[in-house]
Design an enzyme around this catalytic site. Structure first.
Site, PDB file in Angstrom:
ATOM      1  N   HIS A  43       0.858  -1.189   0.000  1.00 11.92           N
ATOM      2  CA  HIS A  43       0.000   0.000   0.000  1.00 11.92           C
ATOM      3  C   HIS A  43       0.886   1.228   0.000  1.00 11.92           C
ATOM      4  CE1 HIS A  43       0.962  -1.227   4.085  1.00 11.92           C
ATOM      5  NE2 HIS A  43       0.914   0.053   4.435  1.00 11.92           N
ATOM      6  N   HIS A  62       1.477   4.987   1.615  1.00 11.04           N
ATOM      7  CA  HIS A  62       1.133   5.983   2.635  1.00 11.04           C
ATOM      8  C   HIS A  62       1.132   7.341   1.931  1.00 11.04           C
ATOM      9  CE1 HIS A  62       1.975   3.416   6.274  1.00 11.04           C
ATOM     10  NE2 HIS A  62       2.635   2.735   5.365  1.00 11.04           N
TER      11      HIS A  62
HETATM   12  P1  AMP Z   1       2.958  -0.497   7.061  1.00 13.26           P
HETATM   13  O1  AMP Z   1       3.779  -0.434   8.329  1.00 13.26           O
HETATM   14  O2  AMP Z   1       3.614   0.189   5.902  1.00 13.26           O
HETATM   15  O3  AMP Z   1       2.542  -1.907   6.759  1.00 13.26           O
HETATM   16  O4  AMP Z   1       1.672   0.347   7.324  1.00 13.26           O
HETATM   17  C1  AMP Z   1       0.525  -0.167   7.949  1.00 13.26           C
HETATM   18  C2  AMP Z   1      -0.292   1.003   8.398  1.00 13.26           C
HETATM   19  O5  AMP Z   1      -1.604   0.553   8.629  1.00 13.26           O
HETATM   20  C3  AMP Z   1       0.196   1.662   9.700  1.00 13.26           C
HETATM   21  O6  AMP Z   1       0.477   3.040   9.473  1.00 13.26           O
HETATM   22  C4  AMP Z   1      -0.990   1.469  10.658  1.00 13.26           C
HETATM   23  O7  AMP Z   1      -1.164   2.586  11.505  1.00 13.26           O
HETATM   24  C5  AMP Z   1      -2.150   1.280   9.700  1.00 13.26           C
HETATM   25  N1  AMP Z   1      -3.271   0.515  10.217  1.00 13.26           N
HETATM   26  C6  AMP Z   1      -3.256  -0.639  10.915  1.00 13.26           C
HETATM   27  N2  AMP Z   1      -4.496  -1.073  11.180  1.00 13.26           N
HETATM   28  C7  AMP Z   1      -5.332  -0.160  10.627  1.00 13.26           C
HETATM   29  C8  AMP Z   1      -6.769  -0.041  10.560  1.00 13.26           C
HETATM   30  N3  AMP Z   1      -7.590  -0.931  11.101  1.00 13.26           N
HETATM   31  N4  AMP Z   1      -7.281   1.040   9.920  1.00 13.26           N
HETATM   32  C9  AMP Z   1      -6.472   1.958   9.354  1.00 13.26           C
HETATM   33  N5  AMP Z   1      -5.123   1.894   9.377  1.00 13.26           N
HETATM   34  C10 AMP Z   1      -4.568   0.848  10.011  1.00 13.26           C
END
Ligand code: AMP
Length: 110
Positions: free
Chosen positions: A93, A95
């Site tokens: 994904h 950011h």
């Molecule tokens: P990554 O570390 O690049 O895999 O990013 C995962 C992101 O997903 C992190 O910034 C989390 O804060 C976010 N995240 C985890 N669970 C949720 C959720 N239920 N809704 C929205 N964001 C989430």
């Protein structure tokens, strides 16, 4: 058990949705690291940057531009992709972050 992002896409767990199409969903990050922090998530799952189709990366880039345009911050945002390092969720994904655009941020279910 399916990925948390698949559960979000399938509306099995709630999220704040900014943009939703057949191919992508854009939601608010639950633990924001910037005043505006969105996640641009393709509906087709892949584990990491290397496994992701070029067409998917193109679609995510186009979506980022669309989001930036909608928020009026076309010249003021950054994109981050974690690939292993700092990657909490093994589902590629983007950011999308900024310190502007909050005034135009309106979620679909609002
Ligand atoms: P990554 O570390 O690049 O895999 O990013 C995962 C992101 O997903 C992190 O910034 C989390 O804060 C976010 N995240 C985890 N669970 C949720 C959720 N239920 N809704 C929205 N964001 C989430």
């Amino acid at each position: 058990m399916s990925s948390i992002f698949t559960q979000i896409i399938n509306r099995e767990i709630p999220s704040k949705i900014f943009h939703d199409t057949d191919s992508v969903i854009v939601i608010a990050d639950i633990n924001p690291k910037a005043p505006l922090h969105l996640l641009i998530i393709p509906k087709e799952e892949s584990k990491n940057f290397y496994e992701t189709k070029i067409e998917t990366l193109q679609m995510l880039s186009d979506t980022a531009k669309l989001v930036a345009d909608k928020l009026g911050i076309a010249d003021h945002f950054k994109i981050l992709i974690n690939n292993g390092l700092g990657q909490e969720i093994p589902y590629l994904h983007f950011h999308f972050m900024s310190d502007k655009g909050l005034n135009k941020l309106k979620f679909i279910e609002d």
